[in-house]
Design an enzyme around this catalytic site. Structure first.
Site: not given
Ligand SMILES: NC(=O)c1ccc[n+]([C@@H]2O[C@H](COP(=O)([O-])OP(=O)(O)OC[C@H]3O[C@@H](n4cnc5c(N)ncnc54)[C@H](OP(=O)(O)O)[C@@H]3O)[C@@H](O)[C@H]2O)c1
Length: 289
Positions: A98, A173, A241
């Site tokens: 997102t 979104k 965010k």
């Molecule tokens: N969770 C939900 O319910 C949900 C629903 C819809 C959309 N989203 C969106 O989907 C995206 C991911 O969400 P998530 O819940 O999966 O987040 P998350 O569990 O915090 O995972 C984030 C991922 O991104 C990686 N990452 C972050 N910064 C990075 C960087 N600078 N370089 C390389 N890798 C990086 C992290 O690596 P590390 O493992 O090393 O930290 C991890 O693999 C976000 O944009 C969020 O807003 C989430």
């Protein structure tokens, strides 16, 4: 079967990449900044883990990214060691983060220079939707790229739609998040009011959820809200965010979002209560403080 790379194995990416391998039957190579998660993924699903995004993307037909925010996305795509260093001409980059519509348009242009397609494809449906492979995916892309990528995206989705040109997926979104923000505050106020009135909240929701007030949030979150449980789900840090991106976009397109702006501040209050990683339904905790 296609050759697929997946960058970012967080709460969402880990199971999404799993569905590309197990349900889609694709040849999947993953990259994760914290290498132990990539190793755990490869162990669980039998794919390959690469040391950098560029290495994961070499020879891939489709490259998926699902990281945190705009800057994270730039660092794994157009940054040093990013996927655009190695992606072959004719391949397609699909971003499930997102992020802003601006970064989507920027990456579309950077990809095009290398003969690579780009689709902004943020998702909705949360952790459960990712684990069950039933996400909703909102795409901004050229029609031809979308047509090629849709059968692959289908591996983790129940609904995939092309909303318009690059950036249109992220704008859709944003509408999703605008609709959720006001709704969750309304639900929190309803439950708060019901408790003060001495009613049985379970009984109230059982009845009103079948009427005009029913919603996904009401069905899926009322029970945990009533119990004061917030240690799961979609983190407030992520929601803030997202709302920041929404409010920036509204400043440039002139949309009036008074309730969204207010609820964003309420989420700030919950962060100040220590709720950074609490689910977005914790707006109720702020009312009960
Ligand atoms: N969770 C939900 O319910 C949900 C629903 C819809 C959309 N989203 C969106 O989907 C995206 C991911 O969400 P998530 O819940 O999966 O987040 P998350 O569990 O915090 O995972 C984030 C991922 O991104 C990686 N990452 C972050 N910064 C990075 C960087 N600078 N370089 C390389 N890798 C990086 C992290 O690596 P590390 O493992 O090393 O930290 C991890 O693999 C976000 O944009 C969020 O807003 C989430």
């Amino acid at each position: 079967m296609a050759k697929v790379a997946f960058i970012g194995l967080g709460v969402m990416g880990f199971p999404m990449a799993g569905h590309l391998k197990m349900k889609g039957g694709h040849d999947v190579t993953v990259y994760n900044r914290t290498a132990s998660k990539a190793a755990a993924w490869a162990e669980k699903f039998g794919g390959t883990a690469a040391a950098t995004p560029a290495e994961a993307a070499r020879d891939a037909d489709f490259v998926f990214t699902c990281v945190g925010n705009d800057d994270d996305l730039r660092s794994v795509t157009s940054g040093k060691g990013g996927v655009l260093e190695t992606m072959k001409s004719g391949a397609i980059l699909i971003d499930n983060t997102t992020a802003s519509a601006d970064v989507a348009r920027e990456l579309y242009a950077a990809a095009k220079e290398k003969g690579v397609g780009f689709i902004d494809a943020p998702v909705s449906g949360g952790q459960a939707g990712a684990e069950n492979g039933v996400l909703t995916v909102m795409c901004g892309a050229d029609q031809a790229d979308y047509d090629k990528a849709k059968p692959v995206i289908d591996s983790f989705a129940r609904m995939v739609g092309l909303m318009g040109a690059p950036g249109a997926g992220q704008l859709t979104k944003m509408i999703n998040q605008i609709c959720i923000a006001g709704l969750v505050q309304g639900l929190a106020e309803g439950i708060h009011f019901g408790k003060r009135a001495g009613l049985d909240i379970e009984k109230v929701i059982e009845v009103i959820s079948k009427g005009a007030a029913g919603s996904w949030q009401m069905e899926n979150r009322h029970k945990t809200m009533n119990e004061g449980k917030y240690d799961f789900g979609f983190a407030i840090d992520w929601m803030r965010k997202d709302l920041g991106i929404v409010l920036d976009e509204a400043r440039s397109n002139g949309a009036k979002l008074p309730v969204t702006a207010l609820v964003d501040q309420f989420y700030g209050d919950v962060q100040a209560m220590g709720g950074n990683r609490w689910d977005t339904s914790s707006l109720l905790a702020r009312l009960e403080k």
